[in-house]
Design a protein around this motif. Structure first.
Motif, PDB file in Angstrom:
ATOM      1  N   TYR A  63       0.812  -1.221   0.000  1.00 33.14           N
ATOM      2  CA  TYR A  63       0.000   0.000   0.000  1.00 33.14           C
ATOM      3  C   TYR A  63       0.846   1.273   0.000  1.00 33.14           C
ATOM      4  CZ  TYR A  63      -4.275  -2.642   0.557  1.00 33.14           C
ATOM      5  OH  TYR A  63      -5.335  -3.489   0.326  1.00 33.14           O
ATOM      6  N   ASP A 290       3.996  10.066   8.037  1.00 30.32           N
ATOM      7  CA  ASP A 290       2.663  10.436   7.541  1.00 30.32           C
ATOM      8  C   ASP A 290       2.156   9.404   6.535  1.00 30.32           C
ATOM      9  OD1 ASP A 290       3.384  14.024   7.512  1.00 30.32           O
ATOM     10  OD2 ASP A 290       2.708  12.668   9.107  1.00 30.32           O
ATOM     11  N   ALA A 293       0.947   6.432   8.314  1.00 28.04           N
ATOM     12  CA  ALA A 293      -0.319   6.756   8.976  1.00 28.04           C
ATOM     13  C   ALA A 293      -1.462   6.681   7.971  1.00 28.04           C
ATOM     14  CB  ALA A 293      -0.238   8.131   9.623  1.00 28.04           C
ATOM     15  N   LYS A 294      -1.189   7.104   6.742  1.00 24.92           N
ATOM     16  CA  LYS A 294      -2.223   7.029   5.685  1.00 24.92           C
ATOM     17  C   LYS A 294      -2.515   5.574   5.351  1.00 24.92           C
ATOM     18  CE  LYS A 294      -1.009  10.994   2.952  1.00 24.92           C
ATOM     19  NZ  LYS A 294      -0.323  11.403   1.747  1.00 24.92           N
ATOM     20  N   VAL A 296      -2.321   2.811   7.108  1.00 28.04           N
ATOM     21  CA  VAL A 296      -3.106   2.041   8.082  1.00 28.04           C
ATOM     22  C   VAL A 296      -4.564   2.466   8.119  1.00 28.04           C
ATOM     23  CG1 VAL A 296      -1.128   1.423   9.507  1.00 28.04           C
ATOM     24  CG2 VAL A 296      -2.424   3.484  10.057  1.00 28.04           C
ATOM     25  N   GLU A 297      -4.873   3.627   7.531  1.00 27.54           N
ATOM     26  CA  GLU A 297      -6.271   4.069   7.481  1.00 27.54           C
ATOM     27  C   GLU A 297      -6.994   3.567   6.241  1.00 27.54           C
ATOM     28  OE1 GLU A 297      -7.975   5.695   9.843  1.00 27.54           O
ATOM     29  OE2 GLU A 297      -6.154   5.454  11.026  1.00 27.54           O
ATOM     30  N   MET A 298      -6.258   3.029   5.298  1.00 24.50           N
ATOM     31  CA  MET A 298      -6.879   2.611   4.031  1.00 24.50           C
ATOM     32  C   MET A 298      -7.755   1.393   4.245  1.00 24.50           C
ATOM     33  SD  MET A 298      -3.782   3.117   1.338  1.00 24.50           S
ATOM     34  CE  MET A 298      -3.130   4.721   0.977  1.00 24.50           C
ATOM     35  N   LYS A 299      -8.926   1.407   3.641  1.00 26.36           N
ATOM     36  CA  LYS A 299      -9.911   0.339   3.854  1.00 26.36           C
ATOM     37  C   LYS A 299      -9.351  -1.011   3.392  1.00 26.36           C
ATOM     38  CE  LYS A 299     -14.840  -0.432   3.406  1.00 26.36           C
ATOM     39  NZ  LYS A 299     -15.321  -1.153   2.243  1.00 26.36           N
ATOM     40  N   GLN A 302      -6.893  -2.400   5.837  1.00 24.75           N
ATOM     41  CA  GLN A 302      -7.525  -2.898   7.062  1.00 24.75           C
ATOM     42  C   GLN A 302      -8.181  -4.260   6.821  1.00 24.75           C
ATOM     43  OE1 GLN A 302     -10.062   0.269   8.396  1.00 24.75           O
ATOM     44  NE2 GLN A 302      -8.362   1.471   9.187  1.00 24.75           N
ATOM     45  N   THR A 314      -4.592  -2.099  14.341  1.00 22.31           N
ATOM     46  CA  THR A 314      -4.319  -1.543  15.697  1.00 22.31           C
ATOM     47  C   THR A 314      -3.049  -0.713  15.682  1.00 22.31           C
ATOM     48  OG1 THR A 314      -3.181  -3.597  16.330  1.00 22.31           O
ATOM     49  CG2 THR A 314      -5.486  -3.387  16.936  1.00 22.31           C
ATOM     50  N   PRO A 315      -3.036   0.368  14.908  1.00 23.05           N
ATOM     51  CA  PRO A 315      -1.783   1.114  14.731  1.00 23.05           C
ATOM     52  C   PRO A 315      -1.393   1.917  15.963  1.00 23.05           C
ATOM     53  CG  PRO A 315      -3.570   2.220  13.618  1.00 23.05           C
ATOM     54  CD  PRO A 315      -4.151   0.972  14.183  1.00 23.05           C
ATOM     55  N   LEU A 317       0.865   5.298  16.213  1.00 25.16           N
ATOM     56  CA  LEU A 317       1.566   6.260  15.365  1.00 25.16           C
ATOM     57  C   LEU A 317       2.834   6.770  16.036  1.00 25.16           C
ATOM     58  CD1 LEU A 317      -1.503   8.157  13.870  1.00 25.16           C
ATOM     59  CD2 LEU A 317      -0.285   6.168  12.999  1.00 25.16           C
TER      60      LEU A 317
END
Lengths: 347, 501, 160
Positions: A63, A290, A293-294, A296-299, A302, A314-315, A317
């Motif tokens: 990713y 950053d 961080a982006k 781990v937020e991606m659907k 996940q 379960t990140p 940061l």
């Protein structure tokens, strides 16, 4: 003469080709966005292909391109000494942001510092922490073949056998604190090669209790080798074991026991952590933090994460991670290690 | 079960499955043939694609790859004395001497046929016995495993030629080498000298390459630049020579069947050291042979035993990986990882909810073995010509490939140092009458033996062996050691009796 | 003074190593850590002493000759040949360590072939073609990241 000339030309071309291949040039660029777009980030993973940390790295790498608008990340495995070799290699790499490592928070980074391992060739406090992910607590399971169901049953039992990998492994910290605080008549059986080995041993009826990271424990329950956990060795319950209480819920801990539990909890914390060496330019560091961080937020990330880690990414940061790692490296595990030695079956 | 069987066979009606199987077969053959790449590296390269492909694309590819890598690895083991995989090491002992005698094509034929028979029969056995074998595996605790491994260790005494004492010394040195690293029981470092490279012990591939791959090249080099592998021999390279080797497998069918059983059982039992199985099969073949002294000079039984064993081992290992979720080998671990990524959780559910998939994978192993053998049979006569290649070309090319193989295993230059060290040990061993095979077997079995012993001691105390299966295995061990002397005593008595009459 | 055979020298070396192993094992903290090395070292020590004694008594080295079972009329070449070719192997390793695989390979292949009777063209061509194959298969296709060598790594770091 012609032959000599031909050989000379061919040799010169070959040498040129070889030198061109051997001295690759990294593309320097204006800002970190351009830099990471034009250059490949190498992630050194301190575990073998197929392991949980390897999966984590490959998933993050897959990713990275989306998070950096076209950048590339390549995973390189360097298994050895529970990730220590990978950390050493990363630490001494050129600090341009193109070499990072991924390993377990404790065994690959913190424990070598705590244990003053002479083989650790890095200063943990100088590492740059990028992202922590796939955190999960330990769960304690009774072997499916055994007649015990609850903690009360365990308290009444004689000569319980609790599995671990080795006295310095995370599982030993969990075992020792569990046995000591509950006052069990138990011994720690050391020498299993890993979690799946212990699960199999429990399935065969060889040992009574098995500590596992929650997702591994779930697999053991699904295989029919383990019962659902009697306790979660963490501060929060686990979604897929809703009936299993946390250890602080199970036992009212005295201040001394709190300290033991905290030390064991930190020393056995399961978290995959990516780190960069000291000296990486701040702007590139921030960019990587950053970007992760982006990711781990991606659907999609996940969803794929849940295939291997049912609790999801379960990140943790960068800021929180840095505080955690510094605390972990300053921890005093002496009292827990003394307990491990006390309950170890092997002398 | 019947419904799942029909479904499993029905999967083969889809054309794309065959494409992925062929892809896996070809990649597996390349991985096995090129000494520098191992099966695990070959699988690891495919891992990034696992995230993007469907289960019935990934799994046939991986299953086929694993099934055939050892088949191809036997060819380099036979023709140039360099094992393509560690499971092909034991094939060198008689396969390479056969090439030196000009019988490389026959050896390849025997190896290929053994691989097919081993892979197919073990797959069918796994197919049919899947529900019966697992309770057997689950009944073997650490206390039993100590003696299973001791039986393996006992074969050290059988493997070499020459001095028995030197053979035992070699095995002992192997056991000591296995102790380097962090103790798996106590976590205390042993002989690591504060070097993290040694924390995990000495790695398997550089040891195998150093002990078994480099010495044949040194030997070839000493013949001079024009020397060939089959110096002074007639090199037989007709297809009928390949078929002769294949027919040898049926001539020695009982040996092949016993070797298949050894491989299958070792593959099914996790934690035994599957790479030891081929040595045990070889040792068994030598032990029961009427002419054990001929082993090591180029006898076809010395090829049939390990090659039947190593393909059977993979079927057993796959079964354990699927049914218990416990990988029996490094390739099993990779397979497990791929299954989890695809959303399958190996364990009893693979034999209930996903039985058709499990049966499909087992059948793929059988089918892949047949396809790979057919390809190699066709190319075997041409490949056997390598025995005529001058050493001045072959030696440097193969040595480079060996070094690359030692390095790419984990990407560590230190592994190449280990390879170098064990090359010296391998050459010295050959010259001075020691036993590299015994050393390697000791090295492979040392860690599991120590582990199981101490776990058994912690669980059962000093009398941990007082259980039915360990006592039976102790009896088998004693029988192993008295078999040969007893056989000789009886033979002498019968001869004396006949003479008296 | 009787000259010791290679076999006897190897046994003396093994005995010395076993004594070192014993000394190191005795310093280990856990009994479980030292048991295997000590047991095996003692056993190997005893076996080596017996074999050495047998060899010295027999007066002609111990055990069956290493050529046993090698085939009719085949004898081992002199030790110097083995050492010579082992030194080629060591030399290749040193070249790899200093220069990396992609530079050491053509040098080694070309030099070996030329030294052993190939002509210049065949040696150089084989060296280059083989190196290209190695690069394509391992570095490019398999992303194996072959070892670069200390010298190129150092030069790279200088170039910033």
């Amino acid at each position: 003469m012609k032959r000599v000339l031909a050989i000379g030309v061919v040799t010169a071309c070959a040498v040129g080709l070889v030198f061109g291949l051997v001295f690759p040039q990294t593309a320097e660029a204006a800002g970190p966005e351009e830099f990471f777009k034009k250059n490949v980030v190498n992630v050194i993973v301190g575990y073998a292909p197929g392991a949980g940390s390897d999966y984590s790295a490959r998933l993050l790498a897959s990713y990275w391109s989306a998070a950096t608008d076209g950048g590339a990340m390549v995973v390189k495995n360097m298994p050895g000494a529970a990730g220590l070799m990978a950390t050493n290699t990363m630490y001494s790499a050129k600090p341009d942001g193109l070499t990072i490592a991924l390993g377990m928070a404790l065994s690959s980074y913190a424990m070598p510092i705590i244990a003053r391992d002479p083989a650790a060739k890095f200063d943990g406090k100088k590492l740059n922490w990028l992202i922590g992910a796939f955190e999960e607590p330990w769960t304690l399971h009774i072997a499916a073949k055994k007649p015990y169901e609850t903690v009360e049953d365990l308290k009444k039992a004689k000569d319980l056998k609790v599995g671990t990998v080795s006295p310095s492994a995370s599982s030993s910290f969990i075992d020792a604190v569990f046995i000591h605080i509950l006052g069990l008549d138990a011994r720690i059986i050391s020498g299993y090669k890993g979690g799946s080995d212990m699960t199999l041993a429990a399935g065969k009826g060889e040992i009574d209790l098995v500590p596992q990271p929650a997702s591994t424990g779930l697999l053991g329950v699904q295989k029919g080798f383990l019962k659902p956990p009697v306790a979660v060795m963490g501060r929060k319950r686990v979604a897929f074991f809703p009936n299993a209480p946390t250890f602080p819920e199970l036992v009212s801990l005295t201040p001394e026991q709190q300290a033991l539990f905290k030390a064991a909890d930190t020393a056995s914390f399961v978290l995959r952590v990516a780190a960069a060496p000291p000296g990486v330019p701040t702007d590139r560091l921030r960019f990587m933090q950053d970007a992760f961080a982006k990711v781990v937020e991606m659907k999609g990330f996940q969803e794929q994460a849940k295939l291997q880690f049912p609790l999801g990414p379960t990140p943790m940061l960068a800021k929180e991670l840095t505080a955690f790692m510094n605390e972990a490296m300053d921890m005093d595990v002496g009292p827990v290690q003394a307990l491990i030695k006390k309950y170890l079956a092997i002398k | 079960m019947l419904e799942s069987t029909v479904q499993a066979m029905g999967n083969f009606a889809h054309f794309h499955i065959w494409l992925w199987i062929m892809g896996g077969v070809i990649w597996g053959l390349m991985v096995g043939l090129i000494p520098g790449i191992g099966t695990i590296s070959g699988m690891a390269l495919f891992l990034p694609f696992v995230f993007k492909l469907q289960p019935m694309e990934v799994l046939p590819f991986l299953a086929a790859l694993v099934a055939v890598a050892f088949t191809a690895g036997s060819i380099t083991a036979i023709l140039i004395g360099v094992p393509g995989e560690t499971a092909n090491v034991a094939t060198i002992f008689d396969g390479y001497p056969m090439t030196q005698k000009g019988e490389g094509a026959r050896a390849i034929g025997a190896a290929l046929c053994s691989s097919v028979v081993g892979g197919v029969l073990a797959s069918l056995f796994a197919f049919g016995m899947v529900f019966a074998v697992l309770p057997m595996v689950m009944s073997l605790t650490s206390q039993e495993m100590v003696f299973v491994i001791l039986i393996g260790v006992a074969f050290i005494s059988v493997l070499g030629k020459g001095s028995m004492l030197k053979g035992l010394i070699s095995g002992g040195i192997g056991l000591l080498i296995a102790s380097v690293g962090l103790s798996s029981v106590t976590g205390e470092p042993r002989f690591t000298f504060e070097n993290p490279f040694l924390y995990d012990g000495i790695h398997l591939i550089p040891v195998a390459l150093g002990l078994f791959a480099v010495p044949p090249m040194i030997e070839l080099a000493t013949k001079g630049g024009g020397g060939t592998i089959a110096e002074g021999q007639v090199v037989l390279t007709k297809r009928k020579d390949v078929w002769k080797g294949a027919r040898d497998v049926f001539r020695h069918r009982w040996l092949a069947l016993r070797s298949i059983l050894i491989g299958y059982l070792f593959g099914v039992m996790p934690g035994v050291g599957a790479s030891a199985a081929v040595f045990i099969a070889y040792g068994h073949a030598k032990h029961v042979s009427k002419h054990p002294e001929r082993f090591g000079t180029g006898v076809v039984e010395g090829v049939i035993a390990p090659e039947s064993c190593n393909n059977a081992k993979e079927s057993g290992s796959l079964l354990t990986t699927l049914a218990l979720g416990i990988p029996g080998s490094g390739t099993g671990a990779m397979f497990l990882g791929a299954l989890i990524v695809l959303g399958f959780y190996p364990g009893p559910t693979m034999l209930t909810e996903h039985l058709d998939l499990s049966l499909t994978l087992i059948l793929i192993i059988a089918v892949s073995n047949i396809i790979a053998a057919a390809i190699c049979f066709y190319l075997a006569p041409q490949m056997a010509l390598i025995a005529k290649t001058p050493g001045r070309i072959l030696v440097p090319l193969v040595l480079v490939a060996i070094f690359i193989g030692g390095f790419t295993y984990k990407g560590l230059i230190q592994d190449v140092v280990v390879l170098l060290l064990f090359s010296g040990i391998g050459v010295a061993s050959r010259r001075l009458g020691y036993n590299s095979a015994g050393l390697f077997l000791g090295y492979v079995l040392g860690e599991p033996l120590e582990n199981y012993y101490f776990v058994s001691l912690q669980i059962g105390g000093p009398l941990f062996f007082m259980r039915p299966i360990p006592l039976l295995l102790i009896f088998a061990l004693i029988a192993f050691f008295v078999y040969t002397p007893l056989k000789n005593v009886l033979k002498n008595r019968i001869r004396k009796g006949a003479q008296a009459l | 003074m009787r000259t010791l055979r290679g076999s006897s020298i190897s046994l003396i070396l093994i005995i010395a190593v076993m004594l070192v192993v014993l000394a190191l094992a005795l310093r280990m903290a856990y009994f479980a850590t030292k048991l295997l090395p000590m047991t095996i070292a003692v056993l190997v020590l005893i076996l080596a002493v017996i074999e050495l004694a047998r060899g010295i008594k027999a007066g002609n080295g111990s055990g069956a000759p290493a050529t046993a079972g090698k085939g009719k009329g085949r004898t081992d070449p002199p030790v110097s040949k083995d050492l010579l070719y082992l030194s080629w192997v060591v030399g290749f390793f040193l070249a790899v360590y200093v220069l990396g695989f992609l530079i050491a390979t053509p040098i080694f292949v070309g030099a070996y072939m030329k030294r052993h009777g190939s002509n210049w063209l065949a040696s150089v061509a084989t060296a280059i073609i083989y190196t290209c194959i190695i690069y394509v298969v391992f570095d490019f296709a398999l992303q194996a990241n072959l070892y670069e060598g200390r010298l190129p790594i150092w030069l790279n770091s200088l170039s910033g």
